[in-house]
Motif scaffolding. Sequence first.
Motif, PDB file in Angstrom:
ATOM      1  N   LYS A  19       0.842  -1.184   0.000  1.00  0.00           N
ATOM      2  CA  LYS A  19       0.000   0.000   0.000  1.00  0.00           C
ATOM      3  C   LYS A  19       0.883   1.242   0.000  1.00  0.00           C
ATOM      4  N   VAL A  20       0.465   2.223  -0.747  1.00  0.00           N
ATOM      5  CA  VAL A  20       1.203   3.481  -0.816  1.00  0.00           C
ATOM      6  C   VAL A  20       0.646   4.408   0.257  1.00  0.00           C
ATOM      7  N   ARG A  21       1.536   4.845   1.131  1.00  0.00           N
ATOM      8  CA  ARG A  21       1.138   5.755   2.196  1.00  0.00           C
ATOM      9  C   ARG A  21       1.355   7.189   1.724  1.00  0.00           C
ATOM     10  N   PRO A  22       0.607   8.143   2.297  1.00  0.00           N
ATOM     11  CA  PRO A  22       0.782   9.541   1.864  1.00  0.00           C
ATOM     12  C   PRO A  22       2.220  10.025   2.013  1.00  0.00           C
ATOM     13  N   GLU A  23       2.926   9.577   3.056  1.00  0.00           N
ATOM     14  CA  GLU A  23       4.310  10.036   3.242  1.00  0.00           C
ATOM     15  C   GLU A  23       5.252   9.469   2.187  1.00  0.00           C
ATOM     16  N   ASP A  24       4.831   8.370   1.507  1.00  0.00           N
ATOM     17  CA  ASP A  24       5.667   7.817   0.439  1.00  0.00           C
ATOM     18  C   ASP A  24       5.747   8.740  -0.765  1.00  0.00           C
ATOM     19  N   ILE A  25       4.706   9.551  -0.977  1.00  0.00           N
ATOM     20  CA  ILE A  25       4.708  10.459  -2.117  1.00  0.00           C
ATOM     21  C   ILE A  25       4.928  11.906  -1.696  1.00  0.00           C
ATOM     22  N   ASN A  26       5.303  12.094  -0.439  1.00  0.00           N
ATOM     23  CA  ASN A  26       5.664  13.418   0.055  1.00  0.00           C
ATOM     24  C   ASN A  26       6.917  13.865  -0.698  1.00  0.00           C
ATOM     25  N   PRO A  27       6.940  15.083  -1.221  1.00  0.00           N
ATOM     26  CA  PRO A  27       8.113  15.532  -1.983  1.00  0.00           C
ATOM     27  C   PRO A  27       9.439  15.387  -1.232  1.00  0.00           C
ATOM     28  N   ALA A  68      19.988  23.947   4.184  1.00  0.00           N
ATOM     29  CA  ALA A  68      19.744  25.280   3.625  1.00  0.00           C
ATOM     30  C   ALA A  68      18.254  25.485   3.367  1.00  0.00           C
ATOM     31  N   PHE A  69      17.579  24.469   2.869  1.00  0.00           N
ATOM     32  CA  PHE A  69      16.146  24.562   2.594  1.00  0.00           C
ATOM     33  C   PHE A  69      15.360  24.780   3.885  1.00  0.00           C
ATOM     34  N   ASP A  70      15.674  23.985   4.915  1.00  0.00           N
ATOM     35  CA  ASP A  70      14.957  24.095   6.191  1.00  0.00           C
ATOM     36  C   ASP A  70      15.204  25.441   6.862  1.00  0.00           C
ATOM     37  N   ARG A  71      16.401  25.996   6.691  1.00  0.00           N
ATOM     38  CA  ARG A  71      16.719  27.292   7.286  1.00  0.00           C
ATOM     39  C   ARG A  71      15.825  28.381   6.701  1.00  0.00           C
ATOM     40  N   ASP A  72      15.517  28.255   5.400  1.00  0.00           N
ATOM     41  CA  ASP A  72      14.684  29.252   4.732  1.00  0.00           C
ATOM     42  C   ASP A  72      13.190  28.934   4.815  1.00  0.00           C
ATOM     43  N   ASN A  73      12.833  27.728   5.272  1.00  0.00           N
ATOM     44  CA  ASN A  73      11.433  27.312   5.341  1.00  0.00           C
ATOM     45  C   ASN A  73      11.130  26.718   6.717  1.00  0.00           C
ATOM     46  N   PRO A  74      10.857  27.558   7.716  1.00  0.00           N
ATOM     47  CA  PRO A  74      10.625  27.047   9.067  1.00  0.00           C
ATOM     48  C   PRO A  74       9.453  26.065   9.158  1.00  0.00           C
ATOM     49  N   LYS A  75       8.427  26.234   8.323  1.00  0.00           N
ATOM     50  CA  LYS A  75       7.290  25.311   8.369  1.00  0.00           C
ATOM     51  C   LYS A  75       7.699  23.910   7.945  1.00  0.00           C
ATOM     52  N   ALA A  76       8.594  23.819   6.963  1.00  0.00           N
ATOM     53  CA  ALA A  76       9.082  22.518   6.517  1.00  0.00           C
ATOM     54  C   ALA A  76       9.873  21.846   7.628  1.00  0.00           C
ATOM     55  N   LEU A  77      10.677  22.618   8.331  1.00  0.00           N
ATOM     56  CA  LEU A  77      11.455  22.072   9.435  1.00  0.00           C
ATOM     57  C   LEU A  77      10.540  21.590  10.558  1.00  0.00           C
ATOM     58  N   GLU A  78       9.516  22.364  10.866  1.00  0.00           N
ATOM     59  CA  GLU A  78       8.567  21.965  11.913  1.00  0.00           C
ATOM     60  C   GLU A  78       7.872  20.659  11.536  1.00  0.00           C
ATOM     61  N   ALA A  79       7.498  20.514  10.283  1.00  0.00           N
ATOM     62  CA  ALA A  79       6.840  19.290   9.833  1.00  0.00           C
ATOM     63  C   ALA A  79       7.779  18.091   9.956  1.00  0.00           C
ATOM     64  N   ARG A  80       9.046  18.282   9.629  1.00  0.00           N
ATOM     65  CA  ARG A  80      10.020  17.180   9.739  1.00  0.00           C
ATOM     66  C   ARG A  80      10.243  16.795  11.193  1.00  0.00           C
ATOM     67  N   VAL A  81      10.309  17.780  12.087  1.00  0.00           N
ATOM     68  CA  VAL A  81      10.493  17.502  13.514  1.00  0.00           C
ATOM     69  C   VAL A  81       9.276  16.758  14.043  1.00  0.00           C
ATOM     70  N   LYS A  82       8.078  17.174  13.654  1.00  0.00           N
ATOM     71  CA  LYS A  82       6.857  16.502  14.090  1.00  0.00           C
ATOM     72  C   LYS A  82       6.854  15.052  13.619  1.00  0.00           C
ATOM     73  N   LYS A  83       7.255  14.821  12.370  1.00  0.00           N
ATOM     74  CA  LYS A  83       7.312  13.459  11.837  1.00  0.00           C
ATOM     75  C   LYS A  83       8.304  12.605  12.629  1.00  0.00           C
ATOM     76  N   LEU A  84       9.462  13.166  12.945  1.00  0.00           N
ATOM     77  CA  LEU A  84      10.459  12.430  13.734  1.00  0.00           C
ATOM     78  C   LEU A  84       9.945  12.113  15.136  1.00  0.00           C
ATOM     79  N   GLU A  85       9.237  13.066  15.735  1.00  0.00           N
ATOM     80  CA  GLU A  85       8.673  12.826  17.067  1.00  0.00           C
ATOM     81  C   GLU A  85       7.652  11.697  17.023  1.00  0.00           C
TER      82      GLU A  85
END
Length: 94
Positions: A19-27, A68-85
């Motif tokens: 099954k393909v999960r939504p996170e599998d097609i996350n950019p 570099a991407f996460d430094r310029d996109n705080p929302k992306a970093l927050e999403a990655r931290v939430k996923k790791l948690e």
Amino acid sequence: MKKERLPDPSKLTRVKGPKVRPEDINPANVKVRITTYISEDIYRWLKSEADRTGTPYQILLNQTLRIAFDRDNPKALEARVKKLEEELKKLKAA
């Protein structure tokens, strides 16, 4: 010459794949092959860092670009931290 026999569609069985999960097609999880030119000094630095750390240089390049991407996109970093948690909670529960 023998006539090729085609399979009878009524006798075919459906095979279920993973099954393909939504996170599998996350950019952030999808890898794209590109061809690019970088300065030789940057390439040599990447290769030496890769040798020093034991990390393949393409992964090191992706990690460096991700920082570099996460430094310029705080929302992306927050999403990655939430996923790791969430992953850590799953591991602790198992």
